[in-house]
Write a protein that holds these residues in place. Structure first.
Motif, mmCIF file in Angstrom:
data_model
loop_
_atom_site.group_PDB
_atom_site.id
_atom_site.type_symbol
_atom_site.label_atom_id
_atom_site.label_comp_id
_atom_site.label_asym_id
_atom_site.label_seq_id
_atom_site.Cartn_x
_atom_site.Cartn_y
_atom_site.Cartn_z
ATOM 1 N N ASN A 188 -130.238 43.062 -100.890
ATOM 2 C CA ASN A 188 -130.260 42.728 -102.316
ATOM 3 C C ASN A 188 -131.408 43.428 -103.027
ATOM 4 O OD1 ASN A 188 -132.612 41.235 -101.809
ATOM 5 N ND2 ASN A 188 -131.540 39.284 -101.728
ATOM 6 N N SER A 189 -131.556 43.158 -104.313
ATOM 7 C CA SER A 189 -132.564 43.841 -105.131
ATOM 8 C C SER A 189 -133.987 43.456 -104.746
ATOM 9 C CB SER A 189 -132.323 43.543 -106.610
ATOM 10 O OG SER A 189 -132.333 42.152 -106.853
ATOM 11 N N PHE A 190 -134.149 42.386 -103.975
ATOM 12 C CA PHE A 190 -135.467 41.959 -103.518
ATOM 13 C C PHE A 190 -135.759 42.450 -102.104
ATOM 14 C CE2 PHE A 190 -133.966 38.724 -106.538
ATOM 15 C CZ PHE A 190 -135.001 38.766 -107.480
ATOM 16 N N ASN A 191 -134.946 43.419 -101.644
ATOM 17 C CA ASN A 191 -135.084 44.004 -100.315
ATOM 18 C C ASN A 191 -134.887 42.962 -99.216
ATOM 19 O OD1 ASN A 191 -135.410 46.334 -98.744
ATOM 20 N ND2 ASN A 191 -137.563 45.863 -98.357
ATOM 21 N N GLN A 192 -134.009 41.991 -99.477
ATOM 22 C CA GLN A 192 -133.677 40.967 -98.496
ATOM 23 C C GLN A 192 -132.242 41.175 -98.014
ATOM 24 O OE1 GLN A 192 -134.347 37.602 -101.099
ATOM 25 N NE2 GLN A 192 -136.336 37.182 -100.173
ATOM 26 N N LYS A 193 -131.985 40.876 -96.735
ATOM 27 C CA LYS A 193 -130.636 41.002 -96.199
ATOM 28 C C LYS A 193 -129.737 39.910 -96.765
ATOM 29 C CE LYS A 193 -132.040 42.998 -91.755
ATOM 30 N NZ LYS A 193 -132.042 42.818 -90.286
ATOM 31 N N ARG A 194 -128.540 40.317 -97.239
ATOM 32 C CA ARG A 194 -127.576 39.336 -97.722
ATOM 33 C C ARG A 194 -126.554 39.008 -96.636
ATOM 34 N NH1 ARG A 194 -124.600 39.105 -103.622
ATOM 35 N NH2 ARG A 194 -123.583 37.112 -103.277
ATOM 36 N N PHE A 195 -126.042 40.042 -95.959
ATOM 37 C CA PHE A 195 -125.182 39.794 -94.812
ATOM 38 C C PHE A 195 -125.307 40.919 -93.808
ATOM 39 C CE2 PHE A 195 -121.993 41.976 -97.570
ATOM 40 C CZ PHE A 195 -121.639 43.000 -96.722
ATOM 41 N N LYS A 196 -124.864 40.646 -92.594
ATOM 42 C CA LYS A 196 -124.907 41.617 -91.500
ATOM 43 C C LYS A 196 -123.568 41.605 -90.797
ATOM 44 C CE LYS A 196 -126.790 40.448 -87.594
ATOM 45 N NZ LYS A 196 -127.763 40.087 -86.526
ATOM 46 N N ILE A 197 -123.065 42.803 -90.450
ATOM 47 C CA ILE A 197 -121.854 42.932 -89.632
ATOM 48 C C ILE A 197 -122.211 43.796 -88.431
ATOM 49 C CG2 ILE A 197 -119.462 43.716 -89.526
ATOM 50 C CD1 ILE A 197 -119.413 43.427 -92.599
ATOM 51 N N GLU A 198 -121.982 43.265 -87.237
ATOM 52 C CA GLU A 198 -122.322 43.988 -86.009
ATOM 53 C C GLU A 198 -121.076 44.162 -85.149
ATOM 54 O OE1 GLU A 198 -125.807 43.933 -82.569
ATOM 55 O OE2 GLU A 198 -125.558 42.233 -83.924
ATOM 56 N N ASN A 199 -120.847 45.394 -84.690
ATOM 57 C CA ASN A 199 -119.679 45.725 -83.861
ATOM 58 C C ASN A 199 -120.133 46.006 -82.435
ATOM 59 O OD1 ASN A 199 -117.978 45.744 -86.229
ATOM 60 N ND2 ASN A 199 -118.868 47.728 -86.723
ATOM 61 N N LYS A 200 -119.422 45.425 -81.464
ATOM 62 C CA LYS A 200 -119.837 45.536 -80.061
ATOM 63 C C LYS A 200 -118.640 45.813 -79.153
ATOM 64 C CE LYS A 200 -123.582 42.139 -80.592
ATOM 65 N NZ LYS A 200 -124.124 40.849 -80.089
ATOM 66 N N ASP A 201 -118.939 46.191 -77.911
ATOM 67 C CA ASP A 201 -117.944 46.340 -76.839
ATOM 68 C C ASP A 201 -116.789 47.257 -77.252
ATOM 69 O OD1 ASP A 201 -119.525 44.544 -75.475
ATOM 70 O OD2 ASP A 201 -118.283 42.809 -75.984
ATOM 71 N N PHE A 202 -117.097 48.500 -77.514
ATOM 72 C CA PHE A 202 -116.092 49.452 -77.985
ATOM 73 C C PHE A 202 -115.117 49.851 -76.881
ATOM 74 C CE2 PHE A 202 -119.538 49.912 -80.984
ATOM 75 C CZ PHE A 202 -118.887 50.084 -82.194
ATOM 76 N N PHE A 203 -113.867 50.056 -77.275
ATOM 77 C CA PHE A 203 -112.858 50.608 -76.386
ATOM 78 C C PHE A 203 -112.052 51.638 -77.167
ATOM 79 C CE2 PHE A 203 -110.701 47.267 -78.601
ATOM 80 C CZ PHE A 203 -109.389 47.688 -78.743
ATOM 81 N N LYS A 204 -111.262 52.422 -76.452
ATOM 82 C CA LYS A 204 -110.579 53.560 -77.069
ATOM 83 C C LYS A 204 -109.085 53.345 -77.142
ATOM 84 C CE LYS A 204 -110.554 57.380 -74.762
ATOM 85 N NZ LYS A 204 -111.038 58.600 -74.104
ATOM 86 N N THR A 205 -108.501 53.640 -78.292
ATOM 87 C CA THR A 205 -107.053 53.648 -78.468
ATOM 88 C C THR A 205 -106.675 54.993 -79.079
ATOM 89 O OG1 THR A 205 -106.901 51.261 -78.788
ATOM 90 C CG2 THR A 205 -105.107 52.575 -79.644
ATOM 91 N N GLY A 206 -105.990 55.835 -78.318
ATOM 92 C CA GLY A 206 -105.716 57.184 -78.793
ATOM 93 C C GLY A 206 -107.030 57.903 -79.027
ATOM 94 N N ASN A 207 -107.215 58.407 -80.239
ATOM 95 C CA ASN A 207 -108.456 59.097 -80.590
ATOM 96 C C ASN A 207 -109.401 58.222 -81.403
ATOM 97 O OD1 ASN A 207 -107.682 61.483 -79.331
ATOM 98 N ND2 ASN A 207 -106.573 62.189 -81.140
ATOM 99 N N ILE A 208 -109.155 56.917 -81.437
ATOM 100 C CA ILE A 208 -109.961 56.018 -82.253
ATOM 101 C C ILE A 208 -110.713 55.039 -81.370
ATOM 102 C CG2 ILE A 208 -109.904 54.235 -84.043
ATOM 103 C CD1 ILE A 208 -107.471 55.565 -85.208
ATOM 104 N N LEU A 209 -112.008 54.943 -81.587
ATOM 105 C CA LEU A 209 -112.851 53.998 -80.867
ATOM 106 C C LEU A 209 -112.971 52.729 -81.710
ATOM 107 C CD1 LEU A 209 -114.336 54.228 -78.164
ATOM 108 C CD2 LEU A 209 -116.425 54.676 -79.446
ATOM 109 N N ILE A 210 -112.783 51.576 -81.038
ATOM 110 C CA ILE A 210 -112.651 50.311 -81.747
ATOM 111 C C ILE A 210 -113.555 49.260 -81.110
ATOM 112 C CG2 ILE A 210 -111.010 48.472 -82.358
ATOM 113 C CD1 ILE A 210 -108.816 50.664 -82.053
#
Length: 254
Positions: A188-210
């Motif tokens: 936010n404008s006060f340099n504070q975190k509003r939300f966080k999204i974290e992605n883990k444990d990737f696997f591959k489908t075709g040419n896309i990592l998910i």
């Protein structure tokens, strides 16, 4: 009910970042057919919102100060901006159906026979999100063209990017080997975190990592959502349609 609907919208949207044709026999590993040496270009090529998809079954765990809730859900996405979300209890009985498209949000509360309606301003007001940002919750990257210039080099296998998208400050952590967003913070404008999204444990489908596991934390509302994808389909060829509940009470989302 409005607060629960908002949380569910966010929770189910996060599940979209684990889209794949099927889960059972996917190969673990990194991409081996990247089209370019440009990291940001590769990350954008892996945006799952480049195509239609159908998440057929997902387990969602929502944790708030009131307690913990476990639900089942599915979501259909039709380009460019139509989403249809079904929320079910652990017994499999559908409790709500959510439709989002363009400037519209519609929610059938099937338990209480109520139809909630509103605009995308509801998401922006409650969660700092507009439809333009929703791909972030799918693990995609959203960048203004001007912010793609002068990107820093990878350090320790990661690329950190600070970007302003429609007035919102976003801080990305990109995996240079995976060519995927590992972490994104909204500041936010006060340099504070509003939300966080974290992605883990990737696997591959075709040419896309998910990512198989997605964790969302909303600091403003003290809410955490964790998603586990059980059955999904990429390149889905169906269409998204919403049928309002007949005789339902109309309630505006504000």
């Amino acid at each position: 009910m409005q607060k629960i609907i908002g949380i569910l919208i966010i929770g189910i949207f996060i599940s979209g970042c684990s889209v794949a044709r099927k889960m059972g026999n996917e190969e673990n590993g990194n991409l081996n057919k990247l089209k370019s040496e440009n990291i940001i270009e590769n990350v954008e090529e892996q945006n799952i919102t480049n195509n239609n998809f159908f998440i057929k079954k997902a387990e969602i765990e929502i944790v708030t100060k009131e307690g913990k809730e476990k639900l089942l859900g599915n979501i259909k996405f039709q380009k460019p901006d139509k989403y249809l979300i079904s929320i079910k209890g652990r017994s499999g009985i559908e409790g709500a159906r959510i439709y989002i498209s363009g400037d519209t949000i519609l929610v059938n509360d099937r338990i209480n026979k109520k139809l909630y309606w509103g605009t995308s301003f509801y998401l922006e007001k409650k969660y700092g999100l507009t439809l333009g940002y929703l791909p972030l919750i799918f693990g995609d990257i959203v960048l203004e063209k001007s912010s793609k210039k002068n990107m820093e080099k990878c350090e320790g296998g990661k690329l950190n990017i600070n970007s302003i998208v429609k007035g919102i400050i976003l801080n990305y952590e990109i995996g240079c080997e995976e060519r995927k967003t590992i972490l994104v913070n909204q500041i936010n404008s006060f340099n504070q975190k509003r939300f966080k999204i974290e992605n883990k444990d990737f696997f591959k489908t075709g040419n896309i990592l998910i990512p198989k596991k997605i964790e969302f934390e909303d600091y403003q509302h003290n809410t955490k959502v964790q998603i586990k994808i059980l059955k999904v389909e990429l390149l889905w060829e169906g269409s998204v349609k919403f049928y309002p509940g007949k005789g339902y009470e109309l309630i505006e989302l504000v």
